[in-house]
Design a protein around this motif. Structure first.
Motif, PDB file in Angstrom:
ATOM      1  N   VAL A   4      36.721 -25.671 -23.883  1.00  0.00           N
ATOM      2  CA  VAL A   4      35.364 -26.194 -24.010  1.00  0.00           C
ATOM      3  C   VAL A   4      35.231 -27.044 -25.284  1.00  0.00           C
ATOM      4  O   VAL A   4      35.968 -26.834 -26.251  1.00  0.00           O
ATOM      5  CB  VAL A   4      34.364 -25.006 -23.967  1.00  0.00           C
ATOM      6  N   ALA A   5      34.322 -28.023 -25.245  1.00  0.00           N
ATOM      7  CA  ALA A   5      34.077 -28.914 -26.393  1.00  0.00           C
ATOM      8  C   ALA A   5      32.562 -28.994 -26.597  1.00  0.00           C
ATOM      9  O   ALA A   5      31.802 -28.539 -25.732  1.00  0.00           O
ATOM     10  CB  ALA A   5      34.655 -30.295 -26.077  1.00  0.00           C
ATOM     11  N   PRO A   6      32.081 -29.592 -27.695  1.00  0.00           N
ATOM     12  CA  PRO A   6      30.632 -29.691 -27.899  1.00  0.00           C
ATOM     13  C   PRO A   6      29.931 -30.369 -26.713  1.00  0.00           C
ATOM     14  O   PRO A   6      30.467 -31.321 -26.135  1.00  0.00           O
ATOM     15  CB  PRO A   6      30.513 -30.541 -29.169  1.00  0.00           C
ATOM     16  N   HIS A   7      28.760 -29.849 -26.351  1.00  0.00           N
ATOM     17  CA  HIS A   7      27.914 -30.350 -25.241  1.00  0.00           C
ATOM     18  C   HIS A   7      28.570 -30.175 -23.866  1.00  0.00           C
ATOM     19  O   HIS A   7      28.116 -30.751 -22.875  1.00  0.00           O
ATOM     20  CB  HIS A   7      27.513 -31.817 -25.463  1.00  0.00           C
TER      21      HIS A   7
ATOM     22  N   GLU B  24      31.766 -20.146 -20.613  1.00  0.00           N
ATOM     23  CA  GLU B  24      31.709 -20.443 -22.045  1.00  0.00           C
ATOM     24  C   GLU B  24      30.856 -21.698 -22.245  1.00  0.00           C
ATOM     25  O   GLU B  24      30.921 -22.608 -21.407  1.00  0.00           O
ATOM     26  CB  GLU B  24      33.145 -20.730 -22.508  1.00  0.00           C
TER      27      GLU B  24
ATOM     28  N   GLY C  56      29.736 -24.857 -24.982  1.00  0.00           N
ATOM     29  CA  GLY C  56      30.131 -25.538 -26.211  1.00  0.00           C
ATOM     30  C   GLY C  56      28.958 -25.638 -27.182  1.00  0.00           C
ATOM     31  O   GLY C  56      27.799 -25.417 -26.787  1.00  0.00           O
ATOM     32  N   GLU C  57      29.276 -26.021 -28.407  1.00  0.00           N
ATOM     33  CA  GLU C  57      28.260 -26.230 -29.436  1.00  0.00           C
ATOM     34  C   GLU C  57      27.218 -27.238 -28.940  1.00  0.00           C
ATOM     35  O   GLU C  57      27.579 -28.233 -28.293  1.00  0.00           O
ATOM     36  CB  GLU C  57      28.989 -26.816 -30.650  1.00  0.00           C
ATOM     37  N   GLY C  58      25.941 -26.970 -29.192  1.00  0.00           N
ATOM     38  CA  GLY C  58      24.882 -27.921 -28.840  1.00  0.00           C
ATOM     39  C   GLY C  58      24.332 -27.738 -27.432  1.00  0.00           C
ATOM     40  O   GLY C  58      23.414 -28.453 -27.032  1.00  0.00           O
ATOM     41  N   VAL C  59      24.859 -26.787 -26.661  1.00  0.00           N
ATOM     42  CA  VAL C  59      24.335 -26.554 -25.302  1.00  0.00           C
ATOM     43  C   VAL C  59      23.238 -25.497 -25.390  1.00  0.00           C
ATOM     44  O   VAL C  59      23.491 -24.377 -25.835  1.00  0.00           O
ATOM     45  CB  VAL C  59      25.448 -26.074 -24.334  1.00  0.00           C
ATOM     46  N   SER C  60      22.003 -25.886 -24.994  1.00  0.00           N
ATOM     47  CA  SER C  60      20.901 -24.918 -25.106  1.00  0.00           C
ATOM     48  C   SER C  60      20.290 -24.576 -23.747  1.00  0.00           C
ATOM     49  O   SER C  60      19.625 -23.563 -23.606  1.00  0.00           O
ATOM     50  CB  SER C  60      19.824 -25.473 -26.034  1.00  0.00           C
TER      51      SER C  60
ATOM     52  N   PRO D 186      30.305 -31.899 -18.791  1.00  0.00           N
ATOM     53  CA  PRO D 186      29.112 -32.019 -19.626  1.00  0.00           C
ATOM     54  C   PRO D 186      27.983 -31.152 -19.060  1.00  0.00           C
ATOM     55  O   PRO D 186      27.795 -31.100 -17.830  1.00  0.00           O
ATOM     56  CB  PRO D 186      28.748 -33.509 -19.519  1.00  0.00           C
TER      57      PRO D 186
END
Ligand SMILES: NC(=O)c1ccc[n+]([C@@H]2O[C@H](COP(=O)([O-])OP(=O)(O)OC[C@H]3O[C@@H](n4cnc5c(N)ncnc54)[C@H](OP(=O)(O)O)[C@@H]3O)[C@@H](O)[C@H]2O)c1
Length: 328
Positions: A24-27, A67, A69-73, A118
């Protein structure tokens, strides 16, 4: 993880094999795939993808978030989601932006145990759908929704026509159109598919190779959805009423067709192109399916290891509606 991978050319380039699990990666979100739908595009991808780097096949699916990623809300681990085929097209518009692409080629697809996508390609899975029904909804459901409503502007009481009703997309158009009170005429090369379409609510069913003008002499076709291409386009343009519309989104046979342009403008006809749809339309489509409790027409499921049989079944148009891979 296990996946259906393409490398080389054509159907011979397919294999079921181990592949590195994505991270997984950001967003982005990592989804454990539960089911994924087949589309005629899969056959096209096996011709288009000729690079030496292996590609995981599959343009749509459904699964459980493993999982985030960072920034996923908007999504959390454990959410059950649909994975759209449409990437980089947020809002409804006349045509997609330059950022638009379709899942699978160049990005890895859904015929695998896991996929990283994404977060803005996801929507919550409607609870009333089985995993396989959910897995076959995104691509064909979105194509059908934009073709019928955004482009075709269908109204209750309109008569629409669907040549080649075996198609996954057209079985969605049939169900969506009946839900809003349209009259539906279908064609097929197969007697059993004509019967199945009548069972699903089609009003009239005729063989694709018949004389449509004769068979439909008492009908007035407002909108025709054309996806076969060269084999039927001339007949399609010839059967709509004066001032009627053909919406085209596919060319299963060949791309090039001849149009008698004088007859076309004398008849005041409309010809509209459409492709897939935006995420806004994807959301609307999912809400529409929930509102009308529409189950996709699922013909058959395969396990990933049965990929050869599945691709041949699709290639030979044996399907009536959608085909799914069930991913265990
Ligand atoms: N532009 C987009 O965004 C988009 C999205 C999805 C699909 N598509 C395109 O739309 C088309 C349908 O896609 P799909 O996934 O629904 O395909 P599909 O399930 O494979 O169905 C295609 C149908 O076309 C009919 N057909 C095939 N060959 C024919 C021939 N020689 N003569 C007459 N009819 C024939 C068959 O109907 P019968 O068996 O009933 O005769 C067949 O079931 C494809 O061309 C696909 O590439 C475009």
């Amino acid at each position: 993880m296990k996946a259906i991978v393409h490398e080389g050319t054509g159907l011979e380039g397919l294999s079921y094999r181990d592949f590195e699990e994505p991270t997984v990666a950001p967003h982005m979100v990592k989804v454990k795939v539960k089911a994924a739908g087949m589309n005629r595009r899969d056959l096209i991808v096996t011709k288009l993808h000729q690079e030496s780097s292996p590609l995981i096949m599959g343009c749509e699916g459904a699964g459980i978030i493993e999982e985030v990623g960072e920034g996923v809300s908007d999504f959390a681990v454990g959410d059950e989601v649909l994975i759209s085929a449409s990437m980089g097209w947020k809002e409804k518009s006349d045509a997609p932006p330059e950022t638009f692409k379709i899942l699978c080629n160049p990005d890895h697809g859904t015929y695998a145990e896991y996929i990283v996508v994404p977060a803005d390609m996801l929507e919550k899975k409607p609870a009333f759908l089985s995993w396989e029904e959910a897995g076959v909804l995104p691509l064909a459901g979105l194509t059908a929704y934009r073709a019928l409503f955004t482009r075709g502007q269908v109204k209750p009481g309109d008569t629409i026509m669907l040549p080649g009703i075996g198609s996954g997309v057209l079985t969605f158009i049939l169900k969506f159109a009946k839900a809003v009170g349209a009259r539906v005429i279908v064609t097929s090369r197969h007697e059993d598919k004509l019967k199945r379409a009548l069972d699903l609510g089609a009003d009239v069913a005729i063989p694709t190779e018949s004389d449509w003008t004769e068979e439909l002499k008492n009908e007035s076709v407002d909108i025709l959805f054309e996806s076969i291409g060269r084999a039927t386009m001339t007949k399609s343009l010839g059967i709509i009423r004066k001032g009627g519309t053909v919406v085209t989104f596919g060319a299963t046979t060949e791309d090039q067709v001849n149009i008698d342009i004088r007859q076309f403008f004398y008849g005041q006809y409309n010809l509209l192109g459409t492709t897939l749809g935006s995420h806004e339309e994807f959301k609307e489509m999912v809400a529409f399916v929930e509102k009308h409790q529409i189950h996709p027409m699922l013909d058959r499921s395969f396990s990933l290891s049965e990929y050869k049989e599945a691709f041949e079944y699709l290639r030979d148009s044996k399907n009536f509606g959608k085909l799914a891979f069930k991913v265990d």
